[in-house]
Motif scaffolding. Structure first.
Motif, PDB file in Angstrom:
ATOM      1  N   ASP A 254       0.826  -1.214   0.000  1.00  0.00           N
ATOM      2  CA  ASP A 254       0.000   0.000   0.000  1.00  0.00           C
ATOM      3  C   ASP A 254       0.860   1.263   0.000  1.00  0.00           C
ATOM      4  O   ASP A 254       0.362   2.359   0.244  1.00  0.00           O
ATOM      5  CB  ASP A 254      -0.927   0.016   1.218  1.00  0.00           C
ATOM      6  CG  ASP A 254      -0.155   0.073   2.535  1.00  0.00           C
ATOM      7  OD1 ASP A 254       1.093  -0.134   2.511  1.00  0.00           O
ATOM      8  OD2 ASP A 254      -0.783   0.323   3.581  1.00  0.00           O
ATOM      9  N   GLY A 255       2.166   1.121  -0.279  1.00  0.00           N
ATOM     10  CA  GLY A 255       3.079   2.247  -0.106  1.00  0.00           C
ATOM     11  C   GLY A 255       3.446   2.961  -1.389  1.00  0.00           C
ATOM     12  O   GLY A 255       2.953   2.629  -2.478  1.00  0.00           O
ATOM     13  N   PRO A 256       4.330   3.939  -1.285  1.00  0.00           N
ATOM     14  CA  PRO A 256       4.844   4.626  -2.462  1.00  0.00           C
ATOM     15  C   PRO A 256       5.797   3.725  -3.239  1.00  0.00           C
ATOM     16  O   PRO A 256       6.186   2.650  -2.769  1.00  0.00           O
ATOM     17  CB  PRO A 256       5.575   5.831  -1.864  1.00  0.00           C
ATOM     18  CG  PRO A 256       5.958   5.391  -0.485  1.00  0.00           C
ATOM     19  CD  PRO A 256       4.879   4.461  -0.019  1.00  0.00           C
ATOM     20  N   LEU A 257       6.175   4.160  -4.426  1.00  0.00           N
ATOM     21  CA  LEU A 257       7.031   3.369  -5.300  1.00  0.00           C
ATOM     22  C   LEU A 257       8.498   3.756  -5.110  1.00  0.00           C
ATOM     23  O   LEU A 257       8.817   4.947  -5.116  1.00  0.00           O
ATOM     24  CB  LEU A 257       6.645   3.592  -6.769  1.00  0.00           C
ATOM     25  CG  LEU A 257       5.190   3.343  -7.145  1.00  0.00           C
ATOM     26  CD1 LEU A 257       4.969   3.661  -8.621  1.00  0.00           C
ATOM     27  CD2 LEU A 257       4.793   1.906  -6.855  1.00  0.00           C
ATOM     28  N   PRO A 258       9.390   2.785  -4.975  1.00  0.00           N
ATOM     29  CA  PRO A 258      10.823   3.096  -4.953  1.00  0.00           C
ATOM     30  C   PRO A 258      11.251   3.643  -6.319  1.00  0.00           C
ATOM     31  O   PRO A 258      10.894   3.093  -7.363  1.00  0.00           O
ATOM     32  CB  PRO A 258      11.484   1.747  -4.660  1.00  0.00           C
ATOM     33  CG  PRO A 258      10.385   0.884  -4.110  1.00  0.00           C
ATOM     34  CD  PRO A 258       9.131   1.360  -4.768  1.00  0.00           C
ATOM     35  N   ALA A 259      12.025   4.715  -6.307  1.00  0.00           N
ATOM     36  CA  ALA A 259      12.315   5.446  -7.539  1.00  0.00           C
ATOM     37  C   ALA A 259      13.152   4.656  -8.537  1.00  0.00           C
ATOM     38  O   ALA A 259      13.134   4.959  -9.729  1.00  0.00           O
ATOM     39  CB  ALA A 259      13.026   6.756  -7.196  1.00  0.00           C
ATOM     40  N   MET A 465      16.919  21.740   1.209  1.00  0.00           N
ATOM     41  CA  MET A 465      16.633  21.500  -0.210  1.00  0.00           C
ATOM     42  C   MET A 465      16.311  20.033  -0.492  1.00  0.00           C
ATOM     43  O   MET A 465      15.395  19.731  -1.259  1.00  0.00           O
ATOM     44  CB  MET A 465      17.822  21.936  -1.079  1.00  0.00           C
ATOM     45  CG  MET A 465      18.035  23.433  -1.144  1.00  0.00           C
ATOM     46  SD  MET A 465      19.101  23.903  -2.529  1.00  0.00           S
ATOM     47  CE  MET A 465      20.635  23.079  -2.090  1.00  0.00           C
ATOM     48  N   ASN A 466      17.068  19.124   0.111  1.00  0.00           N
ATOM     49  CA  ASN A 466      16.872  17.721  -0.246  1.00  0.00           C
ATOM     50  C   ASN A 466      15.610  17.126   0.377  1.00  0.00           C
ATOM     51  O   ASN A 466      14.857  16.407  -0.279  1.00  0.00           O
ATOM     52  CB  ASN A 466      18.096  16.894   0.142  1.00  0.00           C
ATOM     53  CG  ASN A 466      18.326  15.741  -0.809  1.00  0.00           C
ATOM     54  OD1 ASN A 466      18.350  15.940  -2.023  1.00  0.00           O
ATOM     55  ND2 ASN A 466      18.488  14.535  -0.286  1.00  0.00           N
ATOM     56  N   SER A 467      15.367  17.426   1.643  1.00  0.00           N
ATOM     57  CA  SER A 467      14.159  16.886   2.275  1.00  0.00           C
ATOM     58  C   SER A 467      12.908  17.473   1.631  1.00  0.00           C
ATOM     59  O   SER A 467      11.887  16.779   1.481  1.00  0.00           O
ATOM     60  CB  SER A 467      14.171  17.147   3.783  1.00  0.00           C
ATOM     61  OG  SER A 467      14.198  18.528   4.050  1.00  0.00           O
ATOM     62  N   GLU A 468      12.966  18.741   1.225  1.00  0.00           N
ATOM     63  CA  GLU A 468      11.803  19.338   0.557  1.00  0.00           C
ATOM     64  C   GLU A 468      11.578  18.714  -0.823  1.00  0.00           C
ATOM     65  O   GLU A 468      10.436  18.557  -1.262  1.00  0.00           O
ATOM     66  CB  GLU A 468      11.978  20.850   0.459  1.00  0.00           C
ATOM     67  CG  GLU A 468      11.826  21.534   1.820  1.00  0.00           C
ATOM     68  CD  GLU A 468      11.971  23.045   1.742  1.00  0.00           C
ATOM     69  OE1 GLU A 468      12.458  23.549   0.706  1.00  0.00           O
ATOM     70  OE2 GLU A 468      11.604  23.715   2.727  1.00  0.00           O
ATOM     71  N   TRP A 469      12.666  18.352  -1.495  1.00  0.00           N
ATOM     72  CA  TRP A 469      12.542  17.672  -2.790  1.00  0.00           C
ATOM     73  C   TRP A 469      11.807  16.345  -2.632  1.00  0.00           C
ATOM     74  O   TRP A 469      10.843  16.059  -3.335  1.00  0.00           O
ATOM     75  CB  TRP A 469      13.932  17.458  -3.379  1.00  0.00           C
ATOM     76  CG  TRP A 469      14.016  16.568  -4.583  1.00  0.00           C
ATOM     77  CD1 TRP A 469      14.521  15.311  -4.641  1.00  0.00           C
ATOM     78  CD2 TRP A 469      13.581  16.873  -5.922  1.00  0.00           C
ATOM     79  NE1 TRP A 469      14.445  14.801  -5.922  1.00  0.00           N
ATOM     80  CE2 TRP A 469      13.866  15.742  -6.730  1.00  0.00           C
ATOM     81  CE3 TRP A 469      12.979  17.984  -6.522  1.00  0.00           C
ATOM     82  CZ2 TRP A 469      13.578  15.696  -8.098  1.00  0.00           C
ATOM     83  CZ3 TRP A 469      12.684  17.932  -7.880  1.00  0.00           C
ATOM     84  CH2 TRP A 469      12.989  16.801  -8.637  1.00  0.00           C
ATOM     85  N   TRP A 470      12.249  15.541  -1.667  1.00  0.00           N
ATOM     86  CA  TRP A 470      11.638  14.221  -1.500  1.00  0.00           C
ATOM     87  C   TRP A 470      10.269  14.306  -0.841  1.00  0.00           C
ATOM     88  O   TRP A 470       9.398  13.458  -1.078  1.00  0.00           O
ATOM     89  CB  TRP A 470      12.571  13.294  -0.724  1.00  0.00           C
ATOM     90  CG  TRP A 470      13.694  12.834  -1.585  1.00  0.00           C
ATOM     91  CD1 TRP A 470      15.010  13.175  -1.500  1.00  0.00           C
ATOM     92  CD2 TRP A 470      13.583  11.963  -2.724  1.00  0.00           C
ATOM     93  NE1 TRP A 470      15.730  12.578  -2.505  1.00  0.00           N
ATOM     94  CE2 TRP A 470      14.879  11.818  -3.270  1.00  0.00           C
ATOM     95  CE3 TRP A 470      12.532  11.289  -3.328  1.00  0.00           C
ATOM     96  CZ2 TRP A 470      15.138  11.030  -4.392  1.00  0.00           C
ATOM     97  CZ3 TRP A 470      12.779  10.503  -4.446  1.00  0.00           C
ATOM     98  CH2 TRP A 470      14.071  10.376  -4.960  1.00  0.00           C
ATOM     99  N   ASP A 471      10.052  15.337  -0.038  1.00  0.00           N
ATOM    100  CA  ASP A 471       8.724  15.531   0.530  1.00  0.00           C
ATOM    101  C   ASP A 471       7.702  15.769  -0.577  1.00  0.00           C
ATOM    102  O   ASP A 471       6.608  15.184  -0.574  1.00  0.00           O
ATOM    103  CB  ASP A 471       8.741  16.718   1.498  1.00  0.00           C
ATOM    104  CG  ASP A 471       7.395  16.920   2.165  1.00  0.00           C
ATOM    105  OD1 ASP A 471       6.939  15.999   2.871  1.00  0.00           O
ATOM    106  OD2 ASP A 471       6.789  17.984   1.976  1.00  0.00           O
ATOM    107  N   PRO A 481      13.042   7.567  -2.368  1.00  0.00           N
ATOM    108  CA  PRO A 481      14.373   7.104  -2.779  1.00  0.00           C
ATOM    109  C   PRO A 481      14.591   5.657  -2.349  1.00  0.00           C
ATOM    110  O   PRO A 481      14.035   5.215  -1.336  1.00  0.00           O
ATOM    111  CB  PRO A 481      15.312   8.064  -2.041  1.00  0.00           C
ATOM    112  CG  PRO A 481      14.537   8.511  -0.849  1.00  0.00           C
ATOM    113  CD  PRO A 481      13.101   8.575  -1.298  1.00  0.00           C
ATOM    114  N   PRO A 482      15.408   4.916  -3.074  1.00  0.00           N
ATOM    115  CA  PRO A 482      15.652   3.516  -2.708  1.00  0.00           C
ATOM    116  C   PRO A 482      16.590   3.354  -1.524  1.00  0.00           C
ATOM    117  O   PRO A 482      16.647   2.272  -0.934  1.00  0.00           O
ATOM    118  CB  PRO A 482      16.273   2.931  -3.979  1.00  0.00           C
ATOM    119  CG  PRO A 482      16.924   4.099  -4.651  1.00  0.00           C
ATOM    120  CD  PRO A 482      16.054   5.276  -4.350  1.00  0.00           C
ATOM    121  N   VAL A 483      17.334   4.406  -1.190  1.00  0.00           N
ATOM    122  CA  VAL A 483      18.282   4.380  -0.073  1.00  0.00           C
ATOM    123  C   VAL A 483      18.123   5.674   0.718  1.00  0.00           C
ATOM    124  O   VAL A 483      17.634   6.671   0.199  1.00  0.00           O
ATOM    125  CB  VAL A 483      19.743   4.244  -0.567  1.00  0.00           C
ATOM    126  CG1 VAL A 483      19.962   2.868  -1.183  1.00  0.00           C
ATOM    127  CG2 VAL A 483      20.091   5.345  -1.568  1.00  0.00           C
TER     128      VAL A 483
END
Length: 639
Positions: A254-259, A465-471, A481-483
């Motif tokens: 039920d989760g998001p997709l690994p990129a 910048m990075n956490s906002e990108w993935w958010d 992200p996969p890692v």
């Protein structure tokens, strides 16, 4: 609540000259000089792109530097006028175009700095090389020399090995982002400084101003909200297929997709995993590449077929200069950039395509796409230089892609003698629509969110910048992200448009427009059936409608151009045509997903922990005013 800018913005350095005759004379001089500068720069870029020698690169850089100086002088001359007090609307609009969306207002020192920063970031990006996946520690024969194109992209498209995909994804993102991060942070600072001089609160507001529409931001947000139910159905179906392929240790039911397992380095479109998700593989074969080879197609014949498509609807044939100067095949004995592209040399006669053509269906579709750009160039060639462009930044791509919707369907391929199978089979149509959805529907959230992230950075700063990108990617796209990632990474920079300073919302706008334009041409052709099998080939009525749009270029507001397309019925960007196109697939997806507990994705702490090692408390969580606009409009679809 952040509002999109109106059209009353004026530079902090706005001039005082209100002499209309002097303004007209300046614009006439600019038109001639800009056309000559464009010819010089484009010729130098073509020379380097088709023959990548050090000498040609130096000449290209010299020409680009000359243009940068010309742009700065032009801004200073245009900024001497107070365009808000000029009574001629055309003059007022052209002066406004010359004094906004430019960094030429900066001091010479800062202007040169941002110009070189962007050049350095692009150059760094182009030279990134990564190490291949080593299947054992004793394999010493592998060198770290994989390039983005074709090596990295081929692996991400073709490999089905989770460990290899994870390795390549991590290598690329780790090699690109960190070395660009400090340069990008300085670029953000300088871009904001330029925007404030031009009368904007930040560079994001100035980017949106290019659309000359105070309601632009709300319009695209509303269209995205409409597309989300279709996207969630597609994601749910694709996730189930990926779960069967990779297992629950890689992807949650039920989760998001690994990129990394979506067939694309950026997870921006998913057509490369068709072999995993296609429902009726025994009906798959509508790729006509083998038939083209069997019939003895050559690159030249492919270009002639594309030209015949356009002349069949009443558009212009390619001029002699096109056939004389275009690069239609990979040259022998010299290095060339093989990315397909259409070129306008700004002299009203010279238009070309650069493509290392291979005989296959993908290249045939690309040729039609690029030739549509050339048709646009030819039809608006007599407009003033400032108006020789798409009606808005997404129109060129929208028109080019609308043509491919006619070309890339089994009905058309059968009509031109390349597809002999039954095009009316239900399974064939669902396969076709699913592949198109993997290309188009899957792309919508990514195309939308790239600049939403950029707007946030310009508005609220570079601290996260990075956490906002993935958010944003998790909230809007359902991708993680996969890692684990941290703020030492800079994953947005893995997409070249970010360090190269290329706006991205235009691709989302183009996505909507391609279906709106396709629908309008089908209506003009008198077609009355499922939109996904409409083909405007040989329809002079569709061609007349398209010609009217192409001639205008940017001389009229894009809202007026949309009214022309829809016979006055609408001037709004809309997802309705795209939803109509995929309506049969939506019904099929709902049936396929009827037993799923979750349509879309649920977000757990384990997802956000991948990019937010420290869980932020609600009191410390910062949303920009721009973000509030976006999230309030779509929250009922996302959460």
């Amino acid at each position: 609540m952040s509002r999109a800018p109106g059209l009353e913005k004026t530079s902090h350095l706005q001039g005082t000259n209100t002499n209309l005759d002097e303004a007209v004379k300046f614009l006439q001089e600019y038109d001639l000089e800009a056309s000559e500068t464009c010819l010089r720069v484009t010729s130098a870029q073509w020379a380097y792109s088709t023959n990548m020698t050090d000498l040609n690169k130096r000449r290209m850089v010299e020409a680009q530097t000359h243009r940068a100086r010309f742009d700065k002088v032009t801004w200073a001359r245009a900024a001497a006028f107070d365009w808000t007090k000029l009574h001629d609307g055309k003059v007022r609009r052209q002066l406004r175009m010359l004094t906004t969306n430019t960094r030429a207002c900066l001091s010479d020192e800062k202007y040169n700095e941002i110009y070189h920063l962007i050049s350095e970031m692009k150059d760094t990006y182009a030279h990134v090389r990564i190490c291949p996946f080593r299947r054992s520690d004793v394999d010493e024969s592998l060198y770290c020399d994989l390039e983005l194109d074709p090596d990295v992209q081929r692996i991400m498209a073709q490999s089905r090995d989770n460990m290899e995909l994870t390795h390549v994804w991590r290598q690329w993102h780790d090699k690109v982002g960190p070395q660009l991060k400090n340069k990008f942070m300085r670029y953000v600072d300088l871009a904001n400084q330029a925007a404030r001089v031009n009368g904007f609160s930040d560079a994001g507001e100035e980017m949106r101003y290019m659309y000359e529409d105070p309601n632009f931001e709300n319009e695209v947000a509303e269209s995205f909200q409409k597309l989300l139910p279709l996207y969630k159905q597609l994601l749910t179906y694709v996730r189930r297929k990926l779960l069967q392929r990779y297992g629950s240790s890689i992807i949650r039911p039920d989760g998001p997709l690994p990129a990394h397992i979506l067939g694309n380095l950026w997870a921006q479109e998913w057509s490369n995993i068709a072999d995993i998700v296609l429902p009726y593989p025994e009906y798959r074969d509508f790729d006509v590449s083998d038939e083209m080879l069997h019939q003895g197609f050559t690159p030249l014949r492919m270009f002639q077929m594309a030209e015949e498509f356009f002349t069949s609807i009443g558009l212009k044939p390619m001029p002699p200069e096109f056939w004389r100067h275009s690069m239609l095949e990979r040259p022998n004995g010299r290095k060339a950039q093989c990315t397909a592209s259409a070129w306008d040399f700004c002299n009203k006669v010279d238009f070309r395509i650069k493509q290392c053509t291979e005989v296959n269906m993908e290249n045939l579709v690309t040729i039609h796409h690029e030739m549509a750009h050339v048709e646009y160039y030819m039809y608006y060639a007599d407009q003033p230089y400032l108006y020789r462009d798409g009606a808005n930044p997404g129109f060129h791509e929208g028109i080019a892609n609308s043509i491919t919707l006619s070309v890339l369907n089994p009905i058309h391929l059968r009509l031109v003698g390349l597809f002999n199978n039954n095009t009316e089979l239900y399974e064939t149509n669902i396969n076709f629509l699913l592949i198109m959805a993997l290309k188009k529907v899957a792309y919508a959230p990514f195309a939308y969110l790239v600049d939403q992230w950029r707007y946030q950075i310009f508005e609220s700063g570079v601290r996260k910048m990075n956490s906002e990108w993935w958010d944003l990617r998790l909230r809007l796209q359902g991708v993680v992200p996969p890692v684990p990632r941290s703020e030492s990474h800079f994953d947005a920079a893995a997409k070249r448009h970010i360090p190269a300073d290329i706006p991205y919302i235009r691709y989302y706008v183009a996505l909507l427009l391609e279906f709106q334009i396709h629908e309008a041409m089908c209506d003009a052709a008198g077609y009355n059936g499922p939109l996904h099998v409409c083909d405007v080939y040989r329809s002079r009525e569709a061609g007349r409608l398209l010609t009217d749009v192409l001639k205008v270029g940017k001389a009229r507001h894009w809202k007026d151009v949309l009214k022309m397309l829809t016979n006055g019925n609408s001037n709004r960007l809309s997802a309705d045509a795209m939803l109509d196109y995929f309506e049969p697939l939506m019904a099929w997806l709902k049936d396929q997903n009827k037993n799923e507990r979750i349509i879309g994705w649920t977000t757990y702490k384990e997802d956000t922990a991948l990019f937010q090692p420290l869980v932020y408390g609600s009191a410390n969580r910062h949303l920009t005013s721009h973000s509030v606009v976006i999230f309030v409009m779509i929250v009922k679809w996302i959460l």
